[in-house]
Design a protein around this motif. Structure first.
Motif, PDB file in Angstrom:
ATOM      1  N   ALA A 227       0.453  -0.856  -0.139  1.00 48.13           N
ATOM      2  CA  ALA A 227       0.318   0.265   0.083  1.00 48.13           C
ATOM      3  C   ALA A 227       0.681   1.288  -0.587  1.00 48.13           C
ATOM      4  N   LYS A 228       0.382   2.226  -0.864  1.00 46.00           N
ATOM      5  CA  LYS A 228       1.264   3.324  -0.651  1.00 46.00           C
ATOM      6  C   LYS A 228       1.273   4.289   0.335  1.00 46.00           C
ATOM      7  N   GLN A 229       2.527   5.168   0.562  1.00 39.76           N
ATOM      8  CA  GLN A 229       2.533   6.132   1.671  1.00 39.76           C
ATOM      9  C   GLN A 229       0.875   6.882   1.844  1.00 39.76           C
ATOM     10  N   ARG A 230       0.449   7.575   2.614  1.00 38.29           N
ATOM     11  CA  ARG A 230      -0.167   8.539   2.037  1.00 38.29           C
ATOM     12  C   ARG A 230       0.752   9.860   2.758  1.00 38.29           C
ATOM     13  N   ASP A 231      -0.332  11.308   2.488  1.00 36.66           N
ATOM     14  CA  ASP A 231       0.426  12.065   2.970  1.00 36.66           C
ATOM     15  C   ASP A 231      -0.411  12.415   4.608  1.00 36.66           C
ATOM     16  N   SER A 232      -0.214  12.356   5.635  1.00 36.33           N
ATOM     17  CA  SER A 232      -0.668  11.739   6.373  1.00 36.33           C
ATOM     18  C   SER A 232      -0.535  12.704   8.314  1.00 36.33           C
ATOM     19  N   ILE A 233      -1.197  13.096   9.214  1.00 40.25           N
ATOM     20  CA  ILE A 233      -0.927  13.126  10.062  1.00 40.25           C
ATOM     21  C   ILE A 233      -1.030  11.730  10.932  1.00 40.25           C
ATOM     22  N   ARG A 234      -0.146  11.234  12.047  1.00 46.11           N
ATOM     23  CA  ARG A 234      -0.202  10.683  12.774  1.00 46.11           C
ATOM     24  C   ARG A 234      -0.344  10.864  14.036  1.00 46.11           C
ATOM     25  N   VAL A 249     -17.233   6.879  11.446  1.00 44.21           N
ATOM     26  CA  VAL A 249     -16.427   8.068  11.721  1.00 44.21           C
ATOM     27  C   VAL A 249     -15.039   7.357  12.208  1.00 44.21           C
ATOM     28  N   ILE A 250     -14.803   6.130  12.022  1.00 44.89           N
ATOM     29  CA  ILE A 250     -13.112   6.120  12.300  1.00 44.89           C
ATOM     30  C   ILE A 250     -12.762   6.062  10.211  1.00 44.89           C
ATOM     31  N   ARG A 251     -13.731   5.999   9.720  1.00 43.22           N
ATOM     32  CA  ARG A 251     -13.681   6.125   7.890  1.00 43.22           C
ATOM     33  C   ARG A 251     -12.963   7.516   7.974  1.00 43.22           C
ATOM     34  N   LEU A 252     -14.420   8.290   8.510  1.00 44.14           N
ATOM     35  CA  LEU A 252     -13.824   9.613   8.355  1.00 44.14           C
ATOM     36  C   LEU A 252     -12.615  10.577   8.579  1.00 44.14           C
ATOM     37  N   ILE A 253     -12.022   9.798  10.049  1.00 45.02           N
ATOM     38  CA  ILE A 253     -10.990  10.101  10.235  1.00 45.02           C
ATOM     39  C   ILE A 253      -9.858   9.914   9.494  1.00 45.02           C
ATOM     40  N   GLU A 254      -9.722   8.239   8.778  1.00 44.49           N
ATOM     41  CA  GLU A 254      -9.113   8.406   8.215  1.00 44.49           C
ATOM     42  C   GLU A 254      -8.703   8.958   6.452  1.00 44.49           C
ATOM     43  N   ASP A 255     -10.470   9.161   6.422  1.00 41.06           N
ATOM     44  CA  ASP A 255     -10.224  10.009   5.395  1.00 41.06           C
ATOM     45  C   ASP A 255      -9.744  11.592   5.022  1.00 41.06           C
ATOM     46  N   ALA A 256     -10.511  12.194   5.902  1.00 42.00           N
ATOM     47  CA  ALA A 256      -9.733  13.015   6.398  1.00 42.00           C
ATOM     48  C   ALA A 256      -8.315  13.627   6.400  1.00 42.00           C
ATOM     49  N   GLY A 257      -7.811  12.219   6.234  1.00 43.12           N
ATOM     50  CA  GLY A 257      -6.638  12.533   6.671  1.00 43.12           C
ATOM     51  C   GLY A 257      -5.540  12.264   7.615  1.00 43.12           C
ATOM     52  N   THR A 373      -9.887  20.418   9.871  1.00 41.85           N
ATOM     53  CA  THR A 373      -9.143  22.111   9.721  1.00 41.85           C
ATOM     54  C   THR A 373      -8.328  21.086  10.700  1.00 41.85           C
ATOM     55  N   PHE A 374      -8.687  20.806  11.627  1.00 40.48           N
ATOM     56  CA  PHE A 374      -7.788  19.868  12.671  1.00 40.48           C
ATOM     57  C   PHE A 374      -6.126  19.636  11.236  1.00 40.48           C
ATOM     58  N   VAL A 375      -6.417  18.562  10.820  1.00 43.19           N
ATOM     59  CA  VAL A 375      -5.426  18.034  10.104  1.00 43.19           C
ATOM     60  C   VAL A 375      -4.595  18.930   9.405  1.00 43.19           C
ATOM     61  N   GLU A 376      -5.560  20.037   8.968  1.00 40.91           N
ATOM     62  CA  GLU A 376      -4.826  21.587   7.581  1.00 40.91           C
ATOM     63  C   GLU A 376      -3.795  21.970   8.372  1.00 40.91           C
ATOM     64  N   SER A 377      -4.545  21.796  10.210  1.00 39.49           N
ATOM     65  CA  SER A 377      -3.466  23.419  10.896  1.00 39.49           C
ATOM     66  C   SER A 377      -2.823  22.423  11.238  1.00 39.49           C
TER      67      SER A 377
END
Ligand code: SF4
Length: 381
Positions: A227-234, A249-257, A373-377
């Motif tokens: 699986a390719k690594q995404r540009d996401s926060i941990r 909710v779990i899926r949207l947390i992952e989809d939101a980055g 918004t949190f991820v972007e910040s």
């Protein structure tokens, strides 16, 4: 993960199909439903009884009867568990087990007793001062008392060897979950949490032997996935140890980055951080393990090891960028702990966000916006 649809059906169904199947193949077998967070499943298993973890009813059940039994400010899982009982959906069970995790769970136990007078309903007292020299013998005695009830229900005496066999089986299951969690921390792109979560939660409903086989297969499959690594926060998710968030909710947390690199979902499935010893006196080994090998949790008080230190350590160990507090509405233990957790994170310079959910929610637009918004910040900081 194989059979993801079946897993989803089992986790989200209201009729406990795996219990009904097990009972068909064990005609005189008994099943006990335990309320989260922790239950000594080893004792239930050793008595030949199927332990089944309750997880509420999600968004699939209208509350029509249970509201009349509780005040308004009670979390959803307490009400949906009662509603499941009052609508006959808990009929496959021969008993219910609760423990001293919070006032709501305590009250539910005694409301259940009153509403189901012919049913075996038990309450496990857990020590509140693990530092006391009396804690281990007290808990071993409490396990002994519970075991005597289980022997009565199961119809036979339980030997120490049977207990050791059950402890070893659950040790194996917990060790596999720890392996899966470690793999996700290192390579989160290979182990999406929406899949891992369902796999672990499945352990609430399946016999441990069957669940262990599924964990083994999943570990092999996740390990070899590309699986390719995404540009996401941990992130670490904290606060969902009892009532479970809806899967979307779990899926949207992952989809939101976000890569979820650690969490406390269905925490009872991985309650011990190392194996319970299988030598010596098994009830004492379990009691000592409850005191000294349990993971930290808002429902287990241990002033020898503050929970807030545990959270900061978890963030460092998993190399997380931030913490997401995902707390069930009206969950007192989670909200009480939010204050010291937040203080410790701020001292350590760890960003955090707090969100609230209810198991029966079905619109998530506001949550999505807050997470994005949190991820972007964090990304553009
Ligand atoms: S969700 Fe929180 S308040 Fe409700 S029963 Fe569980 S621990 Fe108690």
């Amino acid at each position: 993960m194989d059979n993801i649809e079946r897993t989803f059906d089992i986790c989200s169904g209201l009729h406990f199909p795996t219990v009904q199947e097990w009972k068909k193949s064990h005609p005189s077998g008994k099943a006990i439903a335990f309320f989260p967070v922790y239950a000594p499943v080893e004792l239930i298993h050793a008595a030949g009884i199927l332990p089944v973890g309750l997880s509420g009813a999600g968004d699939r059940l209208d509350i029509q009867h249970a509201d009349a039994r509780f005040g308004s400010f009670i979390c959803s899982i307490v009400k949906t568990t009662m509603e499941l009982g009052l609508t006959g959906r808990l009929d496959p069970f021969d008993g219910f087990l609760f423990s001293s995790i919070c006032d709501s769970a305590r009250n539910l136990c005694f409301v259940m007793k009153r509403n189901f007078p012919g049913m075996y309903v038990d309450f496990l007292h857990l020590p509140h001062n693990p530092g006391s020299p009396a804690a281990a013998p007290f808990l071993a005695d409490e396990y002994r008392r519970l075991l005597a009830e289980l022997e009565r229900l199961g119809g036979h005496k339980v030997s120490d060897d049977a207990l050791r066999t059950s402890i070893a089986l659950y040790n194996r299951s917990r060790a596999l979950i720890r392996e899966l969690y470690k793999l996700r921390t290192v390579r989160p792109q290979q182990v999406p949490t929406w899949e891992l979560y369902q796999l672990v939660r499945l352990g609430n409903y399946l016999p441990v032997e069957e669940h262990t086989a599924q964990l083994e297969a999943a570990l092999a499959e996740f390990s070899s996935r590309s699986a390719k690594q995404r540009d996401s926060i941990r992130i670490v998710v904290e606060g969902s140890f009892c009532e479970q968030p809806p899967l979307p909710v779990i899926r949207l947390i992952e989809d939101a980055g976000c890569y979820i690199v650690d969490d406390d979902f269905v925490i009872g499935q991985s309650w011990f951080d190392s194996d319970v010893p299988t030598d010596g006196e098994p009830l004492l080994a379990l009691a000592n393990s409850y005191l000294d090998r349990s993971v930290y949790s808002s429902v287990r008080h241990d002033f020898r090891k503050p929970r807030w230190d545990g959270l900061v350590e978890k963030v460092r160990r998993s190399r997380a960028d931030a913490v997401l507090f995902l707390i069930a509405k009206f969950c007192e233990p989670a909200y009480f702990d939010y204050v010291p957790y937040k203080e410790e994170l701020e001292k350590a310079g760890i960003p955090h966000l707090q969100l609230e959910f209810e198991e029966k929610s079905f619109t998530f637009d506001r949550l999505r916006m807050e997470i994005e918004t949190f991820v972007e910040s964090l990304i553009f900081d």
